[in-house]
Design a protein around this motif. Sequence first.
Motif, PDB file in Angstrom:
ATOM      1  N   HIS A  43      -8.326  -9.381   2.134  1.00 39.67           N
ATOM      2  CA  HIS A  43      -7.514 -10.588   1.919  1.00 39.67           C
ATOM      3  C   HIS A  43      -6.288 -10.584   2.811  1.00 39.67           C
ATOM      4  CE1 HIS A  43      -4.353  -8.835  -0.773  1.00 39.67           C
ATOM      5  NE2 HIS A  43      -5.313  -8.045  -1.211  1.00 39.67           N
ATOM      6  N   ASP A  78      -0.959  -3.887   1.723  1.00 36.18           N
ATOM      7  CA  ASP A  78      -1.916  -4.584   0.832  1.00 36.18           C
ATOM      8  C   ASP A  78      -1.867  -6.061   1.210  1.00 36.18           C
ATOM      9  OD1 ASP A  78      -3.322  -5.766  -1.204  1.00 36.18           O
ATOM     10  OD2 ASP A  78      -1.944  -5.222  -2.795  1.00 36.18           O
ATOM     11  N   ASP A 138      -9.566  -3.039   0.038  1.00 34.17           N
ATOM     12  CA  ASP A 138      -8.256  -3.430  -0.481  1.00 34.17           C
ATOM     13  C   ASP A 138      -7.490  -2.151  -0.827  1.00 34.17           C
ATOM     14  OD1 ASP A 138      -6.163  -4.985  -1.372  1.00 34.17           O
ATOM     15  OD2 ASP A 138      -7.376  -6.161  -2.773  1.00 34.17           O
TER      16      ASP A 138
HETATM   17 ZN   LIG Z   1      -4.733  -6.359  -2.370  1.00 28.43          ZN
END
Ligand SMILES: [Zn+2]
Length: 425
Positions: free
Chosen positions: A87, A231, A306
């Motif tokens: 993401h 992240d 992730d």
């Molecule tokens: Zn994440």
Amino acid sequence: MDSYQPEAVKPAHIESLAAFVTASPSSFHAARHTADLLVAAGFAEVDETLPFDARPGGYVLVRDGSVLAWRIPDNLDVTAFRIVGAHTDSPGFVLKPTPTSSFLGWQQAGMEVYGGPLPNSWLDREFGLAGRLVDAEGAVTLITTGPLLRIPQVAPHLDRSVHEKLVLDRQQHLHPVFAVGRPEADLVAEIAALAGLDPATVIAHDLHAFVTEPPARIGLDGELFASPRLDNLASVHAGLTALAATDADAITVLACFDHEEVGSASATGASGPLLETVLGRLSDALGWGVQESAAARARSVLVSADAGHAVHPNYPQLHDPDHRPLLNAGPLIKFNANQRYATDAVGEAVWRRACAAAGVPTQDFVSNNSVPCGSTIGPLSATRLGIRTVDVGIPLLSMHSARELCGVRDPGWLAEGMRAFYAGA
Ligand SMILES: [Zn+2]
């Protein structure tokens, strides 16, 4: 678990990651920058409104804050997709529609909380705004400001309770200042002018806060890497590095979605149709019928990458005592029996094989039963596509802080594991 060896660090990967994070202050920038890097590596940018090309080569498609890229090999021997998912967004703050206010001589910016940031990590830290400005015709301009805003802490002399417990009301206390004695200031107009636009033409904006302090290697031997948005830009960067570098015998795909931090339910999120549509259109362009398309998906695997949680020396009780991942000891494989992560034993074997082929160590992460577990795009994509999925990622401390902390070896190892996965190891 092998120990840290400075000579084994690939400085080029960390430097490249630092540059990528810096060039990607918002999901819109991350998507655009990923596409720019892939185009520079020979990929062709795809217009979603036109038919897809099925000739061998690399392709990349940007939709808002999401980016999808794929390679069709010269020799497509395996009718399957090898997909890496990640993401592009990070938790933080988004500028409100009418953001400028004046109070007690101060000018402040109204910000909405995006996802689940650690708000205390944003205090007394300089940040700018990055995202897009849109005119009446719908034309989009990407913009990044310099340091512009700050949420000043209250001094302990005025409120001794902050020594005991810091209470931050999300409306009252997270209201940054950007000027003093400028009651006429209009923040969006100022940003439009910065972008070289006539402020009168800008009628809409999507602007995210980003901290302006650059990433840095720290620690005794420089073995730690402090940076915003690890992240999940560390995974996006690893995926694009691997995709650009790997010749495969199947179709390799990188799918980086927006809106993971707010649940992924959007037109450009992992719960939306974007990846499914692209795989369907690719299958069609390749002349695959319903049978062959379904068979291809049955042979396909998605590596959902992730960030995960390393053990914290000040909070050891939060990890399962037999699963305490460390920085610089390899990417995590993430397990959750309740499907917060999509890993199963067969998917696990695929990733272990890839890492073994690449000489990359792995660590297992599973939650302490008494501690909540996060989630990723893995289970959402698996549910949407029915493709076998394994959840992996680099271990971090300070996840969701304005400035997170990882080891310098793990991001490069993640990229090497992805390369081997793409290559069909
Ligand atoms: Zn994440």
